[in-house]
Design an enzyme around this catalytic site. Structure first.
Site, PDB file in Angstrom:
ATOM      1  N   GLU A 136      11.206 -51.310 -38.257  1.00  0.00           N
ATOM      2  CA  GLU A 136      12.612 -51.519 -37.924  1.00  0.00           C
ATOM      3  C   GLU A 136      13.335 -51.999 -39.172  1.00  0.00           C
ATOM      4  O   GLU A 136      12.926 -52.972 -39.810  1.00  0.00           O
ATOM      5  CB  GLU A 136      12.733 -52.550 -36.785  1.00  0.00           C
ATOM      6  CG  GLU A 136      14.169 -52.781 -36.373  1.00  0.00           C
ATOM      7  CD  GLU A 136      14.337 -53.050 -34.880  1.00  0.00           C
ATOM      8  OE1 GLU A 136      13.376 -52.856 -34.115  1.00  0.00           O
ATOM      9  OE2 GLU A 136      15.452 -53.439 -34.486  1.00  0.00           O
ATOM     10  N   ASN A 150      11.027 -57.437 -32.109  1.00  0.00           N
ATOM     11  CA  ASN A 150      11.198 -56.661 -30.878  1.00  0.00           C
ATOM     12  C   ASN A 150       9.806 -56.154 -30.509  1.00  0.00           C
ATOM     13  O   ASN A 150       9.319 -55.190 -31.082  1.00  0.00           O
ATOM     14  CB  ASN A 150      12.139 -55.473 -31.104  1.00  0.00           C
ATOM     15  CG  ASN A 150      13.534 -55.941 -31.479  1.00  0.00           C
ATOM     16  OD1 ASN A 150      14.086 -56.841 -30.857  1.00  0.00           O
ATOM     17  ND2 ASN A 150      14.100 -55.347 -32.518  1.00  0.00           N
ATOM     18  N   LYS A 156      11.546 -63.705 -30.103  1.00  0.00           N
ATOM     19  CA  LYS A 156      12.929 -63.282 -29.911  1.00  0.00           C
ATOM     20  C   LYS A 156      13.109 -63.143 -28.407  1.00  0.00           C
ATOM     21  O   LYS A 156      12.532 -62.241 -27.793  1.00  0.00           O
ATOM     22  CB  LYS A 156      13.157 -61.949 -30.620  1.00  0.00           C
ATOM     23  CG  LYS A 156      14.526 -61.304 -30.343  1.00  0.00           C
ATOM     24  CD  LYS A 156      14.720 -60.035 -31.180  1.00  0.00           C
ATOM     25  CE  LYS A 156      16.054 -59.373 -30.887  1.00  0.00           C
ATOM     26  NZ  LYS A 156      16.303 -58.191 -31.737  1.00  0.00           N
ATOM     27  N   GLU A 209      19.438 -59.351 -27.508  1.00  0.00           N
ATOM     28  CA  GLU A 209      19.450 -57.884 -27.614  1.00  0.00           C
ATOM     29  C   GLU A 209      18.471 -57.245 -26.634  1.00  0.00           C
ATOM     30  O   GLU A 209      17.596 -56.467 -27.011  1.00  0.00           O
ATOM     31  CB  GLU A 209      19.164 -57.456 -29.058  1.00  0.00           C
ATOM     32  CG  GLU A 209      20.222 -57.981 -30.022  1.00  0.00           C
ATOM     33  CD  GLU A 209      20.076 -57.475 -31.453  1.00  0.00           C
ATOM     34  OE1 GLU A 209      18.949 -57.196 -31.880  1.00  0.00           O
ATOM     35  OE2 GLU A 209      21.123 -57.365 -32.135  1.00  0.00           O
ATOM     36  N   ARG A 216      13.613 -67.858 -32.243  1.00  0.00           N
ATOM     37  CA  ARG A 216      14.790 -67.392 -32.982  1.00  0.00           C
ATOM     38  C   ARG A 216      16.099 -67.727 -32.264  1.00  0.00           C
ATOM     39  O   ARG A 216      16.176 -67.677 -31.038  1.00  0.00           O
ATOM     40  CB  ARG A 216      14.705 -65.888 -33.242  1.00  0.00           C
ATOM     41  CG  ARG A 216      13.545 -65.546 -34.157  1.00  0.00           C
ATOM     42  CD  ARG A 216      13.405 -64.059 -34.354  1.00  0.00           C
ATOM     43  NE  ARG A 216      14.263 -63.504 -35.376  1.00  0.00           N
ATOM     44  CZ  ARG A 216      15.054 -62.466 -35.199  1.00  0.00           C
ATOM     45  NH1 ARG A 216      15.168 -61.896 -34.015  1.00  0.00           N
ATOM     46  NH2 ARG A 216      15.760 -61.991 -36.197  1.00  0.00           N
ATOM     47  N   ARG A 230      31.128 -63.693 -30.926  1.00  0.00           N
ATOM     48  CA  ARG A 230      29.707 -63.644 -31.259  1.00  0.00           C
ATOM     49  C   ARG A 230      29.304 -64.717 -32.272  1.00  0.00           C
ATOM     50  O   ARG A 230      28.207 -65.258 -32.216  1.00  0.00           O
ATOM     51  CB  ARG A 230      29.365 -62.239 -31.775  1.00  0.00           C
ATOM     52  CG  ARG A 230      27.979 -62.124 -32.336  1.00  0.00           C
ATOM     53  CD  ARG A 230      27.618 -60.678 -32.547  1.00  0.00           C
ATOM     54  NE  ARG A 230      26.440 -60.575 -33.391  1.00  0.00           N
ATOM     55  CZ  ARG A 230      25.867 -59.438 -33.733  1.00  0.00           C
ATOM     56  NH1 ARG A 230      26.379 -58.293 -33.298  1.00  0.00           N
ATOM     57  NH2 ARG A 230      24.803 -59.413 -34.504  1.00  0.00           N
ATOM     58  N   ASP A 244      25.060 -61.398 -38.735  1.00  0.00           N
ATOM     59  CA  ASP A 244      23.830 -60.634 -38.900  1.00  0.00           C
ATOM     60  C   ASP A 244      23.700 -60.075 -40.313  1.00  0.00           C
ATOM     61  O   ASP A 244      23.852 -58.872 -40.511  1.00  0.00           O
ATOM     62  CB  ASP A 244      23.818 -59.494 -37.873  1.00  0.00           C
ATOM     63  CG  ASP A 244      22.448 -58.830 -37.762  1.00  0.00           C
ATOM     64  OD1 ASP A 244      21.483 -59.378 -38.309  1.00  0.00           O
ATOM     65  OD2 ASP A 244      22.362 -57.764 -37.130  1.00  0.00           O
ATOM     66  N   GLU A 297      16.455 -68.144 -41.777  1.00  0.00           N
ATOM     67  CA  GLU A 297      16.001 -66.750 -41.831  1.00  0.00           C
ATOM     68  C   GLU A 297      16.914 -65.945 -42.742  1.00  0.00           C
ATOM     69  O   GLU A 297      18.119 -65.872 -42.527  1.00  0.00           O
ATOM     70  CB  GLU A 297      16.000 -66.135 -40.420  1.00  0.00           C
ATOM     71  CG  GLU A 297      15.571 -64.672 -40.405  1.00  0.00           C
ATOM     72  CD  GLU A 297      15.473 -64.048 -39.002  1.00  0.00           C
ATOM     73  OE1 GLU A 297      15.235 -64.800 -38.026  1.00  0.00           O
ATOM     74  OE2 GLU A 297      15.648 -62.824 -38.890  1.00  0.00           O
ATOM     75  N   GLU A 345      19.334 -54.205 -44.902  1.00  0.00           N
ATOM     76  CA  GLU A 345      19.931 -53.462 -43.785  1.00  0.00           C
ATOM     77  C   GLU A 345      21.418 -53.174 -43.989  1.00  0.00           C
ATOM     78  O   GLU A 345      21.861 -52.041 -43.855  1.00  0.00           O
ATOM     79  CB  GLU A 345      19.718 -54.243 -42.481  1.00  0.00           C
ATOM     80  CG  GLU A 345      20.366 -53.583 -41.274  1.00  0.00           C
ATOM     81  CD  GLU A 345      20.100 -54.343 -39.976  1.00  0.00           C
ATOM     82  OE1 GLU A 345      19.380 -55.358 -40.006  1.00  0.00           O
ATOM     83  OE2 GLU A 345      20.612 -53.901 -38.933  1.00  0.00           O
TER      84      GLU A 345
HETATM   85  C1  GCU Z   1      19.724 -56.874 -36.363  1.00  0.00           C
HETATM   86  C2  GCU Z   1      19.011 -55.572 -36.550  1.00  0.00           C
HETATM   87  C3  GCU Z   1      18.034 -55.325 -35.441  1.00  0.00           C
HETATM   88  C4  GCU Z   1      17.118 -56.526 -35.285  1.00  0.00           C
HETATM   89  C5  GCU Z   1      17.927 -57.771 -35.077  1.00  0.00           C
HETATM   90  C6  GCU Z   1      17.108 -59.047 -35.045  1.00  0.00           C
HETATM   91  O1  GCU Z   1      20.610 -56.785 -35.300  1.00  0.00           O
HETATM   92  O2  GCU Z   1      19.946 -54.519 -36.623  1.00  0.00           O
HETATM   93  O3  GCU Z   1      17.313 -54.169 -35.768  1.00  0.00           O
HETATM   94  O4  GCU Z   1      16.230 -56.348 -34.238  1.00  0.00           O
HETATM   95  O5  GCU Z   1      18.822 -57.927 -36.125  1.00  0.00           O
HETATM   96  O6  GCU Z   1      17.188 -59.795 -36.016  1.00  0.00           O
HETATM   97  O7  GCU Z   1      16.429 -59.329 -34.083  1.00  0.00           O
END
Ligand code: GCU
Length: 680
Positions: free
Chosen positions: A160, A203, A283, A287, A320, A337, A366, A388, A394
């Site tokens: 990722e 994730n 996490k 998301e 996190r 946010r 982010d 972090e 990215e």
């Molecule tokens: C960002 C990123 C994701 C990642 C997330 C995270 O949003 O685009 O891909 O999973 O950060 O830090 O958990």
């Protein structure tokens, strides 16, 4: 090797023959008597290093007989070391080291084998940089206890936000690795002092949820064994819903007895397989990942349950704080946010178990090229914290553009939070000193993959190198780190080192100039996040807006008339961000919505600033490529061509950024460039 595979451990041969002979004469003997894998690894690093840099073979000798050469070891395991530098022991802690040299005899001593290894890498760095002095006396210990890397690698081999090829740990839904490659990664990490790795993506998908049970756990243990030799503890990202998905329970409620028991049994299994297992990275409720909210519980309930399971073994839970509403209605201007992490976690300060750390992204959004510092630093006094960072680029050019991030991280670490009278910069909060916290440190998302040179863009190695060096010592300057990296990775030629340092040090400013202005962020293509798209996230659910209309732009986050985010800061920070006059230019649009004609502290209007920086940034991106080309004759082909291709792409792409952004704002505002440059 000309591909960049050896990175900053390339250990180039000493070019100056007289100096080489002088140094070589001093180092032909080595004494190290302890039987320990980590000491053996240190010996092998020394041997290689002395051979490559000085062309000298080390011969082994009994530590009690050595008169000339190098003696390494721990104070407990090696009497000679105790005699030569044992007086430093008290000040070194578990991971520090002392190096003493006089009259041709050098001692590297530490309390633990990892300390010895760090000492050896330090010596090699001095040697490679030509900085070894005759009567050397060095004492170092890391500022931060936890110095961690987060891999966002998936078991299918993808990474990722990875921009340097596939995973070196996984392929085709299996744990699959070349031990040599993993060992070389461990060497790179240890050489800059890193001591922890979370080996899978935060994730955690279906198959990876099984890493904490057999048969996959044994394979994870093999990875742990490789890292262990280099003083690096392995951590796993875990799925909060594991009791359901792996354990077959009907719930993952952190207060349910059978769930708690299930996690305890997993901890027992894990520590049987990996006795020095570091802990869990989580996490949750973020998301769309599962978490305690499903059961009406809070983050402390969730983290503490896991902490209880790991506590008997000394394991840590790293939880996190990247938690926000990712299904926001873009019409709703009351939800912000940026506020989310503080709003969720601040009320829980003091309720986490002692072996829980909160992992907080450097900024509230982010990893944008420019954000303010997260207000959680300084606010939470009774909670262990890790900062972090994101090494993988990215939102900062994805290792196709050059963007040396160390200056950004330095600015974050030096930010004064006003959390106490004596001064409380972020670096002193995360290292635990300001609030006397037992655990703290750095975590960062890795930027490596299976590309031959690890990072795709060869110069992106400097970010990984710099991250490790800063985690060890946040006082090092961005300039020092750049120069160290260039001299070790590329070679000691002064013209090359100078030019590369200049390129690295100006790259962040250049990138910021041609991308999103004045702290507003997010003007990128959705999902993959590469390339300009001003409205890409404007009418979306992610909470990432710039609110540009024909009159103005920016997000009002003031207490007086906006979302109130500015009020999450302490003292003068809150006042400065709240005030239109005092808010730093580079963050103006993060905190305020202003007309295009608003005059910045720099004296130019917002719209003219946008035009100026975009023309200028694109121009300077072109110069980066030309600077690299001036080094052609000094570079091996592999390295040269890999970077040149990317720098040329960047130069072109920067023009695309310039024209998209300038054109968008010209059309929105109807205000022409004061200098009459071409806008489409
Ligand atoms: C960002 C990123 C994701 C990642 C997330 C995270 O949003 O685009 O891909 O999973 O950060 O830090 O958990």
């Amino acid at each position: 090797d000309t591909s960049g595979y050896k990175a900053w451990l390339a250990l180039h041969a000493r070019a100056d023959e007289a100096q080489r002979k002088r140094e070589a004469a001093r180092y032909d003997w080595l004494a190290a008597c302890e039987q320990h894998d980590t000491i053996a690894a240190a010996v092998s690093e020394l041997r290689n290093g002395i051979r490559s840099i000085l062309g000298q073979e080390l011969r082994e000798i009994d530590p009690n007989r050595i008169e000339q050469g190098i003696v390494i070891g721990t104070f407990d395991g090696n009497e000679r070391i105790r005699a030569l530098c044992g007086d430093a022991s008290e000040q070194l802690g578990a991971e520090g080291f002392a190096i003493r040299a006089s009259e041709g005899l050098m001692a590297i001593g530490a309390n633990t084998p990892s300390g010895v290894l760090y000492g050896v890498f330090h010596l090699l760095r001095l040697l490679a940089l030509g900085e070894l002095t005759e009567n050397l006396s060095v004492m170092e210990r890391p500022a931060n206890g936890l110095r961690m890397i987060n891999q966002w690698d998936n078991i299918d081999g993808s990474i990722e936000r990875g921009y340097a090829g596939q995973s070196i740990f996984y392929a085709n839904d299996a744990i699959a690795f070349q031990p040599e490659r993993v060992r070389d990664y461990a060497r790179l990490l240890a050489s800059v002092g890193l001591n922890a790795i979370a080996i899978n993506n935060v994730n955690v998908h279906r198959l990876e949820s099984g890493f904490i049970t057999e048969p996959l756990l044994s394979r994870i243990a093999e990875l742990a064994a490789i890292f262990r030799v280099y003083g690096i503890r392995l951590y796993l990202s875990v799925n909060f819903a594991s009791p359901i998905e792996v354990g077959g329970l009907p719930t993952a409620d952190p207060l349910a007895q059978d769930v708690r028991l299930w996690w305890k049994e997993r901890a027992d299994d894990i520590y049987r397989a990996i006795p020095d297992f570091g802990g869990f990275l989580v996490k949750a409720d973020s998301e769309n990942r599962p978490g305690p909210f499903t059961y009406g519980r809070n983050h402390a309930d969730g983290a503490n349950m896991l902490a209880e399971a790991l506590a008997p073994y000394g394991g840590l839970v790293i939880w996190r704080c990247f938690v926000y509403d990712c299904k926001q209605d873009w019409r709703d201007r009351t939800t912000d946010r940026a506020r989310a992490a503080y709003d969720h976690f601040m009320p829980l300060d003091g309720t986490f178990h002692p072996n829980v750390l909160l992992q907080i992204k450097n900024g509230p959004m982010d990893f944008q090229v420019r954000e303010p510092v997260s207000p959680l630093f300084g606010a939470m006094e009774r909670t262990n914290q890790l900062i972090e960072f994101q090494i993988t680029q990215e939102y900062t050019g994805q290792q196709r553009h050059l963007c040396y991030l160390v200056p950004q991280w330095k600015a974050v670490l030096d930010f004064e939070t006003f959390a106490c009278h004596e001064g409380a910069p972020v670096k002193r909060i995360v290292d635990g000193t300001v609030f006397g916290r037992p655990y703290g440190g750095f975590a960062a998302v890795s930027n490596i993959g299976c590309d031959e040179n690890w990072t795709g863009h060869p110069l992106a190695q400097a970010n990984l190198y710099g991250y490790g060096r800063l985690a060890w010592n946040p006082e090092l300057s961005a300039e020092t780190i750049a120069a160290e990296w260039a001299a070790q990775a590329i070679g000691p030629d002064p013209q090359a080192v100078d030019t590369i340092c200049t390129m690295l040090l100006e790259s962040l400013d250049i990138y910021e100039s041609y991308t999103a202005p004045l702290g507003v962020g997010w003007m990128v293509n959705p999902e993959h996040h590469y390339g300009p798209n001003v409205d890409g996230y404007e009418y979306d659910k992610w909470g990432t807006y710039h609110f540009a209309d024909r009159y103005g732009i920016g997000v009002d986050r003031t207490v007086a008339s906006g979302t109130g985010y500015a009020g999450q800061y302490i003292g003068d920070n809150a006042k400065a961000f709240e005030s239109l006059d005092r808010c730093p230019d580079e963050l103006l649009l993060f905190f305020h919505h202003v007309p295009y004609t608003h005059k910045l502290q720099s004296g130019v209007t917002v719209i003219q600033h946008i035009y100026n920086t975009h023309f200028d940034g694109a121009e300077r991106a072109g110069e980066l490529a030309r600077k690299w080309q001036s080094l052609r004759h000094l570079m091996p082909d592999g390295l040269y061509l890999a970077a040149e291709a990317r720098l040329l792409e960047q130069a072109e792409h920067a023009k695309e950024w310039r024209d998209r952004i300038n054109t968008y704002f010209y059309r929105k505002s109807g205000i022409a460039d004061a200098w009459g440059r071409t806008i489409y």
